[in-house]
Design a protein around this motif. Structure first.
Motif, short mmCIF file in Angstrom:
data_model
loop_
_atom_site.label_atom_id
_atom_site.label_comp_id
_atom_site.label_asym_id
_atom_site.label_seq_id
_atom_site.Cartn_x
_atom_site.Cartn_y
_atom_site.Cartn_z
N ASP A 383 16.79 24.23 66.67
CA ASP A 383 15.26 25.15 67.89
C ASP A 383 14.55 23.82 68.45
O ASP A 383 13.93 24.22 68.93
N ARG A 384 15.33 23.47 69.15
CA ARG A 384 15.31 22.19 70.24
C ARG A 384 15.96 22.40 71.01
O ARG A 384 14.61 22.18 72.35
N THR A 385 16.57 23.39 71.34
CA THR A 385 17.19 24.03 73.01
C THR A 385 16.63 25.01 72.91
O THR A 385 17.58 25.90 72.23
N PRO A 386 16.33 25.32 74.24
CA PRO A 386 17.43 27.32 74.95
C PRO A 386 18.10 27.68 74.26
O PRO A 386 18.10 28.83 73.99
N ALA A 387 19.62 26.49 74.63
CA ALA A 387 20.49 26.89 73.75
C ALA A 387 20.92 27.01 72.68
O ALA A 387 22.42 28.15 72.22
N GLY A 388 20.39 26.92 71.63
CA GLY A 388 20.27 26.79 70.50
C GLY A 388 21.32 26.08 69.76
O GLY A 388 22.38 24.51 70.44
N TYR A 389 22.68 26.45 68.78
CA TYR A 389 23.37 25.95 68.10
C TYR A 389 24.42 25.08 69.24
O TYR A 389 24.91 24.19 69.35
N HIS A 390 24.68 26.22 70.15
CA HIS A 390 26.09 25.51 70.59
C HIS A 390 25.65 24.70 71.92
O HIS A 390 26.87 24.26 72.09
N SER A 391 24.45 24.34 72.54
CA SER A 391 24.52 23.79 72.90
C SER A 391 24.79 22.01 72.82
O SER A 391 25.31 20.94 73.43
N LEU A 392 24.41 22.07 71.34
CA LEU A 392 24.66 20.36 70.94
C LEU A 392 25.93 20.54 70.37
O LEU A 392 26.32 19.78 69.52
N GLY A 393 26.68 21.52 69.17
CA GLY A 393 27.78 21.43 68.07
C GLY A 393 28.78 20.87 68.78
O GLY A 393 29.56 21.77 69.95
N ARG A 394 29.85 20.07 68.18
CA ARG A 394 30.56 19.73 68.37
C ARG A 394 31.71 20.75 67.95
O ARG A 394 32.93 20.15 67.71
N ASP A 395 31.23 21.45 66.28
CA ASP A 395 32.27 22.35 66.19
C ASP A 395 33.18 23.41 66.77
O ASP A 395 35.14 23.61 66.25
N PRO A 396 33.65 23.25 68.49
CA PRO A 396 34.51 24.42 68.42
C PRO A 396 35.78 23.73 69.78
O PRO A 396 36.46 24.37 69.89
N GLU A 397 35.19 22.61 68.88
CA GLU A 397 36.39 20.66 69.47
C GLU A 397 36.93 20.65 68.89
O GLU A 397 38.06 19.88 68.52
N ARG A 398 36.23 21.55 67.50
CA ARG A 398 36.93 20.62 66.44
C ARG A 398 38.13 22.43 65.30
O ARG A 398 38.29 21.93 64.21
N THR A 399 38.15 23.15 66.40
CA THR A 399 39.27 23.85 65.35
C THR A 399 39.91 24.22 64.47
O THR A 399 41.71 23.04 65.65
N PRO A 400 40.98 24.16 63.96
CA PRO A 400 42.38 24.02 63.83
C PRO A 400 43.47 23.97 64.78
O PRO A 400 43.00 24.85 65.55
N MET A 401 44.68 23.40 63.45
CA MET A 401 44.95 23.28 65.44
C MET A 401 46.23 24.92 65.07
O MET A 401 46.54 24.68 63.78
N PRO A 402 46.65 25.76 65.66
CA PRO A 402 47.91 26.75 65.95
C PRO A 402 49.14 26.38 65.57
O PRO A 402 49.32 26.31 66.93
N TRP A 403 49.95 26.87 65.18
CA TRP A 403 51.18 26.11 64.96
C TRP A 403 51.54 27.77 64.98
O TRP A 403 53.01 27.17 65.29
N ASP A 404 51.68 28.22 64.36
CA ASP A 404 52.10 29.85 64.73
C ASP A 404 52.12 31.29 64.37
O ASP A 404 50.35 30.73 64.12
N ALA A 405 52.21 31.96 64.83
CA ALA A 405 51.85 33.79 64.39
C ALA A 405 52.20 33.95 63.03
O ALA A 405 51.59 35.28 63.04
N TYR A 408 46.95 32.63 59.31
CA TYR A 408 46.39 31.70 59.58
C TYR A 408 46.82 30.62 60.33
O TYR A 408 46.66 29.69 60.18
N ALA A 409 48.03 31.35 60.76
CA ALA A 409 48.45 30.65 62.37
C ALA A 409 49.15 29.17 61.42
O ALA A 409 49.64 28.39 62.22
N GLY A 410 49.72 29.41 60.68
CA GLY A 410 51.10 28.33 59.99
C GLY A 410 49.73 26.87 59.47
O GLY A 410 50.42 25.97 58.93
N PHE A 411 48.20 27.24 59.95
CA PHE A 411 47.29 25.87 59.63
C PHE A 411 47.22 25.85 57.70
O PHE A 411 47.07 24.51 57.46
N TRP A 424 44.76 32.61 69.11
CA TRP A 424 45.84 32.14 68.43
C TRP A 424 47.35 32.85 68.62
O TRP A 424 48.50 31.36 68.38
N PRO A 425 47.31 34.00 68.00
CA PRO A 425 48.58 34.79 67.74
C PRO A 425 49.69 34.89 68.55
O PRO A 425 50.66 34.23 68.46
#
Length: 528
Positions: A383-405, A408-411, A424-425
């Motif tokens: 609630d402290r930034t105009p862009a909300g969650y995504h301006s400060l979140g680190r989830d986008p760079e922590r998503t699961p490794m996609p191994w195959d098609a 759930y990508a073999g993860f 991922w497919p």
């Protein structure tokens, strides 16, 4: 000194491989994927925290420095992973989180029971300020004051991160020795060293003075940037603490088997290099992330590299990094074409490169719906930034490794803890293993080429270039030329040579006095 010759590969354990169908990666999953790392060509595996933890900050809130959280497995799982990694010729670094613990750590539970508890001075407790509020104006990295009032004892405790992450009092020699013993616990098990979390924050101003305001702060910027951090960062006492940790590592070091310290330090280069003198083998150089990626021009990158090289003594070994678990993905910053160019830069500069899992696939930032947000930094400051969650979140760079098609990508065989990258497919390890011109194949070729003596240990010299090209010489035999533009460019060479690698992976040929670069192309030339 093996750490000069290696490539460090960072794995975020929650997101690499799930072995027990709970949607969360674990140590056994990492063990199963060790052959992938060996095939990639990296020499060192760096594991982000897997310690016992309430997971308020996904392991950076440690409740036991000498145990594995059940979500990641057991000590026996770790020992098996370490043994197999060593059997494959891989070194293993683990995270050390010495600045703070979880508020559920036994040390803190004792510390907060009373003002006269023997563990009270293991943390930083202060009376309220003159007006009854926090003792000073220090701000948390995750938003809001860095102080929380303990109602039972009437004092505030310091936490530069979450309230559930109280800061240890490094002025107390008992605290330092306890951390040293935790280091010895893992060193006896055979780890090759530590990446030390927030190393530059260990010491605090003993007078606890208010930090001065930052005239460049604007509404919408993170709270912590309101102030200049003269009293919570890079304090003089920090160097002595680093020297003590280095002494512990040296207790277990032998020639060719050095135990290594990599320090997380977000500081300007002229201050960063002081940590070499204190005994840190590799003070993390984030300048390509903090200054280079936001201003991806050859003139700027050349300036950064030259500035860093000019500050190093003959005893200092450089290091470079383009991504980690706290920074947006490389491919989302630059696009895949220039991500290839950046990879060639990283693996051909002088020094030890650190690579973040999945960047060899050009993984983009994940798309995280509001109801799937996990990162406490985002949830606490939404609630402290105009862009909300995504301006400060680190989830986008922590998503699961996609191994195959596969599902759930073999993860995993169930829904992962964070959503998979949207493509991922078609963007996964199996697909890129079959594609001879994929970025995965490029990274393999770069890591292998880096073993050439001129690229591994040769000196660096910037080479004259213009028109959007960054070029440099390595040793006596190599020239690297990187086209930062989407147009064809030409570069006059100092002598004839042969292109031995292109980021397009379709070119190995003799070249004369003029080298032609296609759009978004980088090449390594072996000079005649």
């Amino acid at each position: 000194m093996w750490w000069k010759h290696t490539v460090i590969y960072q794995v975020y354990p929650r997101s690499f491989q799930d072995s027990n169908a709970d949607g969360i990666g674990d140590l056994e999953g990492i063990r199963q994927r060790l052959p992938y790392l060996k095939d990639l060509g990296v020499g060192t595996l760096w594991l982000s925290p897997f310690y016992k933890s309430p997971m308020k900050d996904f392991g950076y809130d440690v409740a036991d420095y000498c145990d594995v959280d059940p979500v990641f497995g057991t000590l026996e799982d770790f020992d098996r992973l370490l043994k197999e990694a060593h059997g494959l010729g891989l070194r293993v670094l683990i995270d050390l989180v010495p600045n703070h613990t979880s508020d559920q750590h036994p040390w803190f539970l004792e510390s907060r029971t009373s003002r006269d508890n023997p563990k009270r001075n293991w943390y930083i407790w202060k009376d309220p300020g003159p007006e009854g509020g926090p003792p000073n104006n220090w701000q948390s990295f995750f938003g809001g004051p860095a102080w929380t009032l303990d109602q039972r004892t009437g004092q505030y405790y310091l936490h530069l991160f979450l309230p559930e992450q109280p800061d240890l009092n490094w002025q107390n020699p008992e605290v330092r020795e306890a951390i040293h013993e935790a280091m010895r616990f893992w060193l006896r098990r055979g780890v090759d060293g530590f990446r030390v979390d927030v190393l530059w924050l260990l010491a605090k101003d003993p007078l606890f003075r208010d930090e001065p305001g930052n005239p460049e702060w604007r509404p919408g910027h993170p709270d912590r940037l309101r102030h200049q951090h003269l009293f919570t960062e890079d304090q003089p006492e920090t160097y002595a603490y680093v020297r003590e940790m280095r002494q512990v590592l040296d207790e277990f070091s032998e020639p060719g088997q050095e135990r290594v310290m990599v320090g997380e330090i977000y500081l300007p280069l002229h201050r960063l290099v002081r940590y070499y003198r204190a005994g840190c083998h590799l003070p993390f150089n984030f300048s390509l992330i903090t200054e280079g990626l936001p201003d991806w021009r050859p003139e700027n990158i050349a300036r950064i590299v030259e500035a860093y090289e000019s500050l190093l003594t003959p005893w200092d070994w450089p290091n470079w990094v383009l991504g980690n678990h706290d920074q947006p993905r490389l491919a989302s910053r630059l696009g895949e074409a220039q991500a290839r160019v950046a990879a060639m830069l990283l693996f051909t500069l002088r020094g030890t490169p650190t690579w973040y899992y999945g960047d060899e696939l050009a993984l983009p930032n994940g798309e995280i719906p509001p109801d799937r947000i996990q990162d406490p930094a985002a949830l606490r400051q939404k609630d402290r930034t105009p862009a909300g969650y995504h301006s400060l979140g680190r989830d986008p760079e922590r998503t699961p490794m996609p191994w195959d098609a596969s599902p759930y990508a073999g993860f995993s065989t169930v829904e992962p803890w964070l959503p998979l990258n949207p493509d991922w497919p078609v963007r996964n390890v199996a697909v890129q293993e079959r594609d001879p011109q994929s970025i995965l194949q490029l990274v393999k070729r770069l890591i292998a080429l880096r073993q050439e003596p001129g690229l591994l240990l040769g000196p660096y010299r910037t080479y004259r270039a213009r028109g959007g090209i960054y070029a440099y010489l390595r040793g006596e035999g190599f020239l690297v030329a990187l086209n930062f533009t989407d147009r064809e460019r030409a570069l006059e060479l100092p002598q004839k040579g042969r292109v031995v690698l292109s980021t397009h992976l379709d070119r190995e040929e003799a070249v004369g006095e003029t080298l032609r670069l296609r759009p978004d192309e980088g090449v390594v030339v072996r000079l005649s």
